[in-house]
Design an enzyme around this catalytic site. Structure first.
Site, PDB file in Angstrom:
ATOM      1  N   LYS A  47      -7.574  -6.435  12.507  1.00  0.00           N
ATOM      2  CA  LYS A  47      -6.467  -5.705  13.148  1.00  0.00           C
ATOM      3  C   LYS A  47      -6.031  -6.416  14.437  1.00  0.00           C
ATOM      4  O   LYS A  47      -4.846  -6.452  14.769  1.00  0.00           O
ATOM      5  CB  LYS A  47      -6.896  -4.257  13.409  1.00  0.00           C
ATOM      6  CG  LYS A  47      -7.129  -3.456  12.130  1.00  0.00           C
ATOM      7  CD  LYS A  47      -5.820  -3.238  11.406  1.00  0.00           C
ATOM      8  CE  LYS A  47      -5.944  -2.827   9.975  1.00  0.00           C
ATOM      9  NZ  LYS A  47      -4.655  -2.696   9.282  1.00  0.00           N
ATOM     10  N   THR A 100       1.541   3.557  -2.293  1.00  0.00           N
ATOM     11  CA  THR A 100       1.348   4.699  -3.196  1.00  0.00           C
ATOM     12  C   THR A 100       0.322   5.705  -2.705  1.00  0.00           C
ATOM     13  O   THR A 100       0.062   6.712  -3.364  1.00  0.00           O
ATOM     14  CB  THR A 100       0.925   4.183  -4.587  1.00  0.00           C
ATOM     15  OG1 THR A 100      -0.197   3.304  -4.415  1.00  0.00           O
ATOM     16  CG2 THR A 100       2.055   3.447  -5.259  1.00  0.00           C
ATOM     17  N   ARG A 101      -0.296   5.404  -1.564  1.00  0.00           N
ATOM     18  CA  ARG A 101      -1.309   6.327  -1.003  1.00  0.00           C
ATOM     19  C   ARG A 101      -1.164   6.390   0.501  1.00  0.00           C
ATOM     20  O   ARG A 101      -0.615   5.485   1.124  1.00  0.00           O
ATOM     21  CB  ARG A 101      -2.721   5.798  -1.299  1.00  0.00           C
ATOM     22  CG  ARG A 101      -3.204   6.126  -2.664  1.00  0.00           C
ATOM     23  CD  ARG A 101      -4.730   6.064  -2.732  1.00  0.00           C
ATOM     24  NE  ARG A 101      -5.241   4.723  -2.925  1.00  0.00           N
ATOM     25  CZ  ARG A 101      -6.275   4.230  -2.243  1.00  0.00           C
ATOM     26  NH1 ARG A 101      -6.872   4.948  -1.304  1.00  0.00           N
ATOM     27  NH2 ARG A 101      -6.710   3.008  -2.479  1.00  0.00           N
ATOM     28  N   TYR A 131     -13.187  -5.120  10.385  1.00  0.00           N
ATOM     29  CA  TYR A 131     -11.911  -4.386  10.441  1.00  0.00           C
ATOM     30  C   TYR A 131     -11.213  -4.628  11.792  1.00  0.00           C
ATOM     31  O   TYR A 131     -10.014  -4.940  11.840  1.00  0.00           O
ATOM     32  CB  TYR A 131     -12.206  -2.895  10.239  1.00  0.00           C
ATOM     33  CG  TYR A 131     -11.002  -2.000  10.184  1.00  0.00           C
ATOM     34  CD1 TYR A 131     -10.205  -1.921   9.043  1.00  0.00           C
ATOM     35  CD2 TYR A 131     -10.656  -1.206  11.287  1.00  0.00           C
ATOM     36  CE1 TYR A 131      -9.102  -1.076   8.996  1.00  0.00           C
ATOM     37  CE2 TYR A 131      -9.552  -0.362  11.244  1.00  0.00           C
ATOM     38  CZ  TYR A 131      -8.783  -0.297  10.102  1.00  0.00           C
ATOM     39  OH  TYR A 131      -7.686   0.531  10.055  1.00  0.00           O
ATOM     40  N   GLY A 157       0.838  -1.214   0.000  1.00  0.00           N
ATOM     41  CA  GLY A 157       0.000   0.000   0.000  1.00  0.00           C
ATOM     42  C   GLY A 157       0.860   1.245   0.000  1.00  0.00           C
ATOM     43  O   GLY A 157       0.598   2.201   0.720  1.00  0.00           O
ATOM     44  N   SER A 200      -4.345  -1.209  14.287  1.00  0.00           N
ATOM     45  CA  SER A 200      -5.235  -0.082  14.624  1.00  0.00           C
ATOM     46  C   SER A 200      -5.720  -0.240  16.065  1.00  0.00           C
ATOM     47  O   SER A 200      -5.896  -1.375  16.543  1.00  0.00           O
ATOM     48  CB  SER A 200      -6.441  -0.095  13.680  1.00  0.00           C
ATOM     49  OG  SER A 200      -7.484   0.705  14.202  1.00  0.00           O
ATOM     50  N   THR A 222      -2.396  -1.957  -5.643  1.00  0.00           N
ATOM     51  CA  THR A 222      -3.203  -3.026  -6.229  1.00  0.00           C
ATOM     52  C   THR A 222      -4.057  -2.636  -7.417  1.00  0.00           C
ATOM     53  O   THR A 222      -4.361  -3.481  -8.260  1.00  0.00           O
ATOM     54  CB  THR A 222      -4.095  -3.704  -5.162  1.00  0.00           C
ATOM     55  OG1 THR A 222      -4.559  -4.953  -5.654  1.00  0.00           O
ATOM     56  CG2 THR A 222      -5.291  -2.838  -4.777  1.00  0.00           C
TER      57      THR A 222
HETATM   58  P1  NAP Z   1      -5.431   4.138   2.064  1.00  0.00           P
HETATM   59  O1  NAP Z   1      -5.117   5.591   1.938  1.00  0.00           O
HETATM   60  O2  NAP Z   1      -6.832   3.691   1.772  1.00  0.00           O
HETATM   61  O3  NAP Z   1      -4.380   3.299   1.154  1.00  0.00           O
HETATM   62  C1  NAP Z   1      -4.475   1.912   1.087  1.00  0.00           C
HETATM   63  C2  NAP Z   1      -3.316   1.356   0.273  1.00  0.00           C
HETATM   64  O4  NAP Z   1      -3.388  -0.084   0.291  1.00  0.00           O
HETATM   65  C3  NAP Z   1      -3.353   1.747  -1.201  1.00  0.00           C
HETATM   66  O5  NAP Z   1      -2.031   1.958  -1.661  1.00  0.00           O
HETATM   67  C4  NAP Z   1      -3.956   0.525  -1.888  1.00  0.00           C
HETATM   68  O6  NAP Z   1      -3.556   0.380  -3.257  1.00  0.00           O
HETATM   69  C5  NAP Z   1      -3.353  -0.586  -1.033  1.00  0.00           C
HETATM   70  N1  NAP Z   1      -4.133  -1.824  -1.121  1.00  0.00           N
HETATM   71  C6  NAP Z   1      -5.447  -1.990  -0.830  1.00  0.00           C
HETATM   72  N2  NAP Z   1      -5.808  -3.262  -1.043  1.00  0.00           N
HETATM   73  C7  NAP Z   1      -4.688  -3.924  -1.483  1.00  0.00           C
HETATM   74  C8  NAP Z   1      -4.436  -5.252  -1.907  1.00  0.00           C
HETATM   75  N3  NAP Z   1      -5.392  -6.190  -1.926  1.00  0.00           N
HETATM   76  N4  NAP Z   1      -3.170  -5.584  -2.291  1.00  0.00           N
HETATM   77  C9  NAP Z   1      -2.192  -4.644  -2.298  1.00  0.00           C
HETATM   78  N5  NAP Z   1      -2.375  -3.365  -1.913  1.00  0.00           N
HETATM   79  C10 NAP Z   1      -3.621  -3.007  -1.524  1.00  0.00           C
HETATM   80  O7  NAP Z   1      -5.133   3.597   3.535  1.00  0.00           O
HETATM   81  P2  NAP Z   1      -4.371   4.314   4.792  1.00  0.00           P
HETATM   82  O8  NAP Z   1      -5.321   5.171   5.522  1.00  0.00           O
HETATM   83  O9  NAP Z   1      -3.082   4.873   4.330  1.00  0.00           O
HETATM   84  O10 NAP Z   1      -4.143   3.042   5.731  1.00  0.00           O
HETATM   85  C11 NAP Z   1      -2.962   2.263   5.664  1.00  0.00           C
HETATM   86  C12 NAP Z   1      -2.979   1.260   6.817  1.00  0.00           C
HETATM   87  O11 NAP Z   1      -3.090   1.954   8.057  1.00  0.00           O
HETATM   88  C13 NAP Z   1      -4.179   0.296   6.764  1.00  0.00           C
HETATM   89  O12 NAP Z   1      -3.762  -0.996   7.147  1.00  0.00           O
HETATM   90  C14 NAP Z   1      -5.131   0.864   7.780  1.00  0.00           C
HETATM   91  O13 NAP Z   1      -5.960  -0.127   8.322  1.00  0.00           O
HETATM   92  C15 NAP Z   1      -4.153   1.409   8.807  1.00  0.00           C
HETATM   93  N6  NAP Z   1      -4.716   2.460   9.642  1.00  0.00           N
HETATM   94  C16 NAP Z   1      -5.172   3.625   9.100  1.00  0.00           C
HETATM   95  C17 NAP Z   1      -5.718   4.602   9.928  1.00  0.00           C
HETATM   96  C18 NAP Z   1      -6.237   5.908   9.395  1.00  0.00           C
HETATM   97  O14 NAP Z   1      -6.812   6.676  10.170  1.00  0.00           O
HETATM   98  N7  NAP Z   1      -6.031   6.233   8.140  1.00  0.00           N
HETATM   99  C19 NAP Z   1      -5.780   4.366  11.310  1.00  0.00           C
HETATM  100  C20 NAP Z   1      -5.293   3.157  11.836  1.00  0.00           C
HETATM  101  C21 NAP Z   1      -4.767   2.217  10.981  1.00  0.00           C
HETATM  102  P3  NAP Z   1      -4.382   1.147  -4.471  1.00  0.00           P
HETATM  103  O15 NAP Z   1      -3.999   2.602  -4.342  1.00  0.00           O
HETATM  104  O16 NAP Z   1      -3.891   0.538  -5.723  1.00  0.00           O
HETATM  105  O17 NAP Z   1      -5.842   0.920  -4.191  1.00  0.00           O
END
Ligand code: NAP
Length: 246
Positions: A160, A15-16, A156, A13, A143, A38
């Site tokens: 986690k 790239t975002r 979710y 993940g 998380s 992905t």
């Molecule tokens: P995000 O902005 O939605 O980015 C998700 C990333 O995961 C994207 O690069 C996506 O690729 C990739 N991805 C999704 N499904 C995939 C798959 N099947 N195979 C390979 N790559 C995949 O998420 P984020 O907020 O940065 O969160 C990142 C992590 O932190 C997650 O595990 C989330 O549960 C955890 N987290 C986030 C928060 C929060 O507040 N944001 C809080 C606690 C924990 P594409 O761009 O190609 O779709």
């Protein structure tokens, strides 16, 4: 700073959102980054452009981490090209929220498949490579939902919590090989993962945080690079919270 010069780092993940900040921080610290995404080609291309000063050390791979065959094919390329890997950050994750009574079984399964089984598949292959060099660092992005629970996030939260249980077992299995494994647990971080939540709910979440703001992806990356460093050699089986005090 080139603390990670010569380190080969896989970030899922990448790239975002949080993963992008983690990948950027490793590139800036001198590492070679193998970033996984992905589906979203546009964001991947934008990230590649943004990292133009490091393109010689950034490889992007498109695959689904919940697919055993795609993960195996990815690691085959990694082994052929780089022989081994030093650091794996299991960051990719998704949400499919609904109260449990209304949750389609497919949404339960997809979240478990990506967040938990994806973490398992990526870690298994990484451990096999890391064992060869008797060194490695694995970090799962979990998380606080793992222990707090939130209405509408049973899938979710279960995924986690599963990452933490897996991490604790794996830490015991790999300790003798000098491979440490830990979790970073970010609180509310401003990324696309929070998109779609009603503004009133976001305000409520913000009020819950003692520091009264959402965190940034870069603040999560700081914790990841700390645990990934050679100096963090006596830390394994732990969860580092980056939650603003939640
Ligand atoms: P995000 O902005 O939605 O980015 C998700 C990333 O995961 C994207 O690069 C996506 O690729 C990739 N991805 C999704 N499904 C995939 C798959 N099947 N195979 C390979 N790559 C995949 O998420 P984020 O907020 O940065 O969160 C990142 C992590 O932190 C997650 O595990 C989330 O549960 C955890 N987290 C986030 C928060 C929060 O507040 N944001 C809080 C606690 C924990 P594409 O761009 O190609 O779709």
């Amino acid at each position: 700073m080139a603390a990670f010069q010569n380190s080969k780092v896989i970030v899922t993940g990448a790239t975002r959102g949080i993963g992008r900040a983690i990948a950027t921080a490793f590139l800036e610290a001198g590492a070679t980054v193998l970033g996984i995404y992905t589906a979203n080609e546009e964001t991947a291309a934008a990230f590649r452009d943004e990292c133009h000063t490091h393109t010689d050390r950034l490889q992007l791979y498109r695959l689904d981490i919940s697919s055993e065959s795609e993960v195996a094919a990815f690691y085959q390329q990694v082994e052929e090209r780089f022989d081994t890997v030093d650091i794996l950050v299991n960051n990719a994750g998704i949400r499919r929220d609904a109260v449990l009574a209304m949750m389609p079984a497919a949404d339960w399964q997809r979240v478990l498949d990506i967040n938990l089984t994806g973490t398992f598949l990526m870690s298994k292959q990484a451990v096999l490579l890391m064992m060869k060099q008797k060194y490695g660092r694995i970090i799962h992005i979990t998380s606080p939902m793992a222990h707090l629970g939130f209405a509408g996030q049973a899938n979710y939260a279960a995924s986690k919590a599963g990452q933490i249980g897996m991490m604790r077992s794996l830490a015991k299995e790999t300790a003798k090989r000098n491979i440490t494994i830990n979790c970073v647990s970010p609180g509310f971080i401003a990324t696309e993962l929070l998109d779609g939540l009603p503004p009133a709910q976001l305000d409520e979440y913000r009020r819950l945080v003692p520091l009264k703001r959402f965190g940034t992806p870069a603040e999560v990356a700081t914790a990841v690079l700390f645990l990934a460093g050679r100096e963090a050699s006596y830390i394994t089986g732990s969860v580092l919270e980056v939650t603003g005090g939640l």
